[in-house]
Design a protein around this motif. Structure first.
Motif, PDB file in Angstrom:
ATOM      1  N   MET A 242       0.865  24.759 -32.296  1.00 40.04           N
ATOM      2  CA  MET A 242      -0.151  24.789 -31.240  1.00 40.04           C
ATOM      3  C   MET A 242      -0.721  26.184 -31.042  1.00 40.04           C
ATOM      4  SD  MET A 242       1.340  22.306 -28.230  1.00 40.04           S
ATOM      5  CE  MET A 242       2.847  23.253 -27.950  1.00 40.04           C
ATOM      6  N   MET A 243       0.132  27.182 -31.046  1.00 38.94           N
ATOM      7  CA  MET A 243      -0.266  28.525 -30.638  1.00 38.94           C
ATOM      8  C   MET A 243      -0.716  29.412 -31.790  1.00 38.94           C
ATOM      9  SD  MET A 243       2.582  29.418 -27.675  1.00 38.94           S
ATOM     10  CE  MET A 243       3.897  29.674 -28.873  1.00 38.94           C
ATOM     11  N   GLY A 244      -0.356  29.050 -33.014  1.00 36.99           N
ATOM     12  CA  GLY A 244      -0.661  29.914 -34.148  1.00 36.99           C
ATOM     13  C   GLY A 244       0.323  31.047 -34.313  1.00 36.99           C
ATOM     14  N   ARG A 245       1.236  31.191 -33.385  1.00 39.34           N
ATOM     15  CA  ARG A 245       2.306  32.191 -33.430  1.00 39.34           C
ATOM     16  C   ARG A 245       3.565  31.563 -32.850  1.00 39.34           C
ATOM     17  NH1 ARG A 245       0.115  36.918 -29.917  1.00 39.34           N
ATOM     18  NH2 ARG A 245      -1.084  35.215 -28.970  1.00 39.34           N
ATOM     19  N   PRO A 246       4.735  31.927 -33.327  1.00 40.41           N
ATOM     20  CA  PRO A 246       5.960  31.291 -32.821  1.00 40.41           C
ATOM     21  C   PRO A 246       6.310  31.780 -31.420  1.00 40.41           C
ATOM     22  CG  PRO A 246       6.510  33.012 -34.391  1.00 40.41           C
ATOM     23  CD  PRO A 246       5.007  32.874 -34.427  1.00 40.41           C
ATOM     24  N   PRO A 247       6.974  30.943 -30.637  1.00 42.27           N
ATOM     25  CA  PRO A 247       7.478  31.405 -29.343  1.00 42.27           C
ATOM     26  C   PRO A 247       8.730  32.240 -29.554  1.00 42.27           C
ATOM     27  CG  PRO A 247       8.203  29.167 -29.730  1.00 42.27           C
ATOM     28  CD  PRO A 247       7.320  29.536 -30.900  1.00 42.27           C
ATOM     29  N   GLY A 248       9.034  33.061 -28.572  1.00 44.81           N
ATOM     30  CA  GLY A 248      10.298  33.774 -28.596  1.00 44.81           C
ATOM     31  C   GLY A 248      11.352  32.985 -27.853  1.00 44.81           C
ATOM     32  N   SER A 249      12.504  33.585 -27.684  1.00 43.52           N
ATOM     33  CA  SER A 249      13.590  32.975 -26.915  1.00 43.52           C
ATOM     34  C   SER A 249      14.116  34.007 -25.929  1.00 43.52           C
ATOM     35  CB  SER A 249      14.725  32.514 -27.838  1.00 43.52           C
ATOM     36  OG  SER A 249      14.302  31.465 -28.681  1.00 43.52           O
ATOM     37  N   ASP A 250      14.000  33.705 -24.655  1.00 42.16           N
ATOM     38  CA  ASP A 250      14.504  34.594 -23.617  1.00 42.16           C
ATOM     39  C   ASP A 250      15.974  34.244 -23.375  1.00 42.16           C
ATOM     40  OD1 ASP A 250      15.105  36.034 -21.345  1.00 42.16           O
ATOM     41  OD2 ASP A 250      13.231  35.557 -20.311  1.00 42.16           O
ATOM     42  N   VAL A 251      16.834  34.853 -24.149  1.00 36.49           N
ATOM     43  CA  VAL A 251      18.261  34.510 -24.113  1.00 36.49           C
ATOM     44  C   VAL A 251      18.861  34.823 -22.753  1.00 36.49           C
ATOM     45  CG1 VAL A 251      20.512  34.976 -25.147  1.00 36.49           C
ATOM     46  CG2 VAL A 251      18.472  34.867 -26.598  1.00 36.49           C
ATOM     47  N   GLU A 252      18.449  35.916 -22.155  1.00 34.11           N
ATOM     48  CA  GLU A 252      18.996  36.299 -20.849  1.00 34.11           C
ATOM     49  C   GLU A 252      18.680  35.235 -19.800  1.00 34.11           C
ATOM     50  OE1 GLU A 252      18.913  40.101 -17.737  1.00 34.11           O
ATOM     51  OE2 GLU A 252      17.724  40.142 -19.587  1.00 34.11           O
ATOM     52  N   THR A 253      17.450  34.733 -19.826  1.00 36.39           N
ATOM     53  CA  THR A 253      17.079  33.690 -18.870  1.00 36.39           C
ATOM     54  C   THR A 253      17.837  32.401 -19.155  1.00 36.39           C
ATOM     55  OG1 THR A 253      14.903  34.617 -18.410  1.00 36.39           O
ATOM     56  CG2 THR A 253      15.176  32.264 -18.036  1.00 36.39           C
ATOM     57  N   PHE A 254      18.002  32.063 -20.439  1.00 33.57           N
ATOM     58  CA  PHE A 254      18.779  30.867 -20.785  1.00 33.57           C
ATOM     59  C   PHE A 254      20.187  30.957 -20.213  1.00 33.57           C
ATOM     60  CE2 PHE A 254      22.066  29.413 -23.824  1.00 33.57           C
ATOM     61  CZ  PHE A 254      22.001  28.054 -23.523  1.00 33.57           C
ATOM     62  N   LEU A 255      20.836  32.095 -20.409  1.00 30.63           N
ATOM     63  CA  LEU A 255      22.209  32.245 -19.911  1.00 30.63           C
ATOM     64  C   LEU A 255      22.248  32.162 -18.387  1.00 30.63           C
ATOM     65  CD1 LEU A 255      23.425  35.115 -22.276  1.00 30.63           C
ATOM     66  CD2 LEU A 255      24.009  32.681 -22.412  1.00 30.63           C
ATOM     67  N   ALA A 256      21.235  32.751 -17.738  1.00 32.51           N
ATOM     68  CA  ALA A 256      21.180  32.699 -16.278  1.00 32.51           C
ATOM     69  C   ALA A 256      20.987  31.266 -15.790  1.00 32.51           C
ATOM     70  CB  ALA A 256      20.056  33.599 -15.771  1.00 32.51           C
ATOM     71  N   GLU A 257      20.120  30.510 -16.464  1.00 28.31           N
ATOM     72  CA  GLU A 257      19.897  29.117 -16.065  1.00 28.31           C
ATOM     73  C   GLU A 257      21.140  28.279 -16.329  1.00 28.31           C
ATOM     74  OE1 GLU A 257      16.234  27.099 -16.548  1.00 28.31           O
ATOM     75  OE2 GLU A 257      15.197  28.881 -17.245  1.00 28.31           O
ATOM     76  N   ARG A 258      21.791  28.539 -17.428  1.00 25.19           N
ATOM     77  CA  ARG A 258      23.022  27.793 -17.729  1.00 25.19           C
ATOM     78  C   ARG A 258      24.090  28.063 -16.669  1.00 25.19           C
ATOM     79  NH1 ARG A 258      26.389  29.190 -23.063  1.00 25.19           N
ATOM     80  NH2 ARG A 258      26.882  30.972 -21.720  1.00 25.19           N
ATOM     81  N   ASP A 259      24.166  29.313 -16.207  1.00 27.30           N
ATOM     82  CA  ASP A 259      25.185  29.676 -15.220  1.00 27.30           C
ATOM     83  C   ASP A 259      24.869  29.139 -13.830  1.00 27.30           C
ATOM     84  OD1 ASP A 259      26.543  30.999 -17.196  1.00 27.30           O
ATOM     85  OD2 ASP A 259      25.839  33.006 -16.618  1.00 27.30           O
ATOM     86  N   THR A 260      23.595  28.877 -13.548  1.00 31.59           N
ATOM     87  CA  THR A 260      23.206  28.438 -12.194  1.00 31.59           C
ATOM     88  C   THR A 260      22.678  27.011 -12.180  1.00 31.59           C
ATOM     89  OG1 THR A 260      20.982  29.368 -12.502  1.00 31.59           O
ATOM     90  CG2 THR A 260      22.636  30.799 -11.501  1.00 31.59           C
TER      91      THR A 260
END
Length: 470
Positions: A242-260
């Motif tokens: 869709m975007m023509g460029r790959p998305p990144g991965s915000d690992v810090e946010t993932f870990l924060a969401e997993r913890d909360t």
């Protein structure tokens, strides 16, 4: 000389101001930029990649100054999907004149909305709590990849709930609507996006794909027979298309969401207990489904890239830069429909009244609004949120843009007939003024004094191509 060659010659001669048979690269890039096709566009870069200097060495777009002869110009104009030629001819989703008008309007709206300091950043996810509240950007992208940006449009952020329409689309593409809606409904929840009491129906089926439970449910349908790494690869490949460029991965946010994320894990468990979460068996399966949802919410984009994803929806599922069909027209229609009634959290009804266009927001501060009639998408980024969880500035940008350019699909109904009535009233008023105090023909004995009610609204009023009153 055939029609195609005549066209190329005409376009080249218009650029070749001094008539020496060569044009500078900037003389080509400038009109492209005015039409919204930017120098960084991958199609433009690819078209110019084969430029050579007199010794045969590659020059490319970054090696200024570069001159282009007629044969090189023809090759550039015809490269790929012909974006260079179409832009020079004005054959784009939004004409160059309209695009310039839209850009001016957005610059003005940005300046007017920027001083707004209402709202506060999301408090329940640590990484979002630390976001800079002053950041603000607006980006648009059309079906042809025309781009305008102002402000912090290159700043990465986690996509959060704005991933939900695309997760829904992926599930629809893979399984079809009948199968998907056995697991996820299509109705408004009547509550907040994370309210477990209003998220599930009597059978513990999520009420729609735009709430957390619904997004967990639709993601559980995507490549459900594969392992997590393969499933995430499918998701990222779709976003890249869709975007023509790959998305990144915000690992810090993932870990924060997993913890909360106990509430979301609880929703997944409730769904799994009634076999309403595909592929999830027991507590461990529900846990994996919730974590997959956290990972997708933590995909990292920016306003510019997200606008390209939105433009894919605006273009019936065809990506703006590659021309690849990512989703079917049927899928995009269903996605936009649900966005229209449930995309803006618990303020979706008010937003539909004020704006009337399919939109989706995320608690990182992004808002994506799709304008199907104009085949474009608008994305804003500003972390301060209102009580419903929507970006304060983002909502205001959408509201002002729709009002200024007459984009509300319902409030413009009958506008042409109303304009004609106003014009007729203006003509009648002119006749009455010309007659002075003489009786109006057909109304003998009725002297005209001043104007009739409503005549002051006319004054020769017209509308431009966006529906604005002139």
């Amino acid at each position: 000389m055939d029609v195609s060659e005549l066209t190329h010659r005409r376009l080249f001669d218009a650029l070749d101001q001094d008539g020496d048979g060569r044009v500078w690269a900037w003389e080509l890039l400038s009109p492209l930029g005015r039409a919204g096709i930017q120098p960084g566009d991958p199609r433009v870069r690819a078209a110019l990649a084969d430029l050579r200097d007199p010794d045969g060495k590659p020059l490319g777009i970054d090696s200024q100054p570069v001159q282009i002869d007629y044969q090189q110009f023809v090759a550039i104009a015809q490269h790929g999907d012909g974006i260079v030629q179409r832009a020079l001819q004005g054959d784009l989703a939004v004409s160059p004149a309209e695009f310039a008008e839209l850009a001016r309007g957005l610059q003005r709206i940005y300046a007017e909305v920027e001083p707004n300091r209402d709202g506060e950043v999301a408090q329940y996810i640590p990484t979002l709590k630390d976001a800079d509240p002053e950041r603000f950007g607006i980006a648009i992208c059309t079906a042809d990849g025309q781009v305008f940006e102002v402000g912090d449009t290159q700043l990465p952020f986690s996509v959060q709930s704005t991933s939900k329409p695309f997760s829904y689309a992926m599930a629809l593409e893979e399984l079809g609507a009948d199968e998907v809606h056995q697991w996820v409904g299509q109705e408004q929840s009547g509550g907040t996006f994370n309210d477990y009491r209003l998220s599930l129906d009597a059978h513990r089926r999520p009420l729609n794909p735009m709430i957390n439970a619904g997004a967990i449910g639709t993601l559980a349908l995507v490549d459900s027979g594969s392992d997590e790494s393969a499933r995430m690869r499918t998701v990222k490949e779709t976003w890249t298309a869709m975007m023509g460029r790959p998305p990144g991965s915000d690992v810090e946010t993932f870990l924060a969401e997993r913890d909360t994320g106990d509430g979301n894990r609880g929703l997944a468990s409730l769904m799994a207990a009634e076999q309403m979460l595909k592929g999830a068996n027991g507590r461990e399966g529900a846990e994996r489904a919730a974590e997959f949802y956290f990972q997708v919410c933590s995909l990292e984009v920016d306003a510019s890239r997200l606008a390209a994803a939105g433009a894919t929806l605006a273009n019936g599922g065809v990506a703006p830069y590659s021309g690849e069909r990512v989703f079917s027209r049927e899928t995009t229609g269903r996605v936009l429909s649900v966005m229209g009634h449930s995309g803006m959290y618990n303020d979706s009804g008010k937003f539909a009244d004020q704006v009337g266009l399919p939109s989706k927001s995320g608690v990182s501060g992004n808002v994506m609004m799709v304008v199907p009639d104009k085949r474009l998408a608008v994305v804003t980024f500003s972390p301060r949120l209102d009580e419903a969880g929507n970006s304060v500035r983002g909502v205001e940008v959408c509201r002002r843009l729709v009002n200024e350019f007459g984009l509300h699909p319902y409030k413009a109904l009958g506008a042409e007939r109303s304009r004609q009535a106003d014009q007729q009233a203006a003509i009648a008023d002119t006749v009455r003024r010309a007659l002075g105090g003489m009786p109006t023909p057909g109304r003998e004995g009725a002297a005209v004094q001043g104007t009739t009610p409503g005549a002051h609204r006319a004054g020769g009023a017209g509308r431009n191509q966006w529906g604005q009153t002139l």
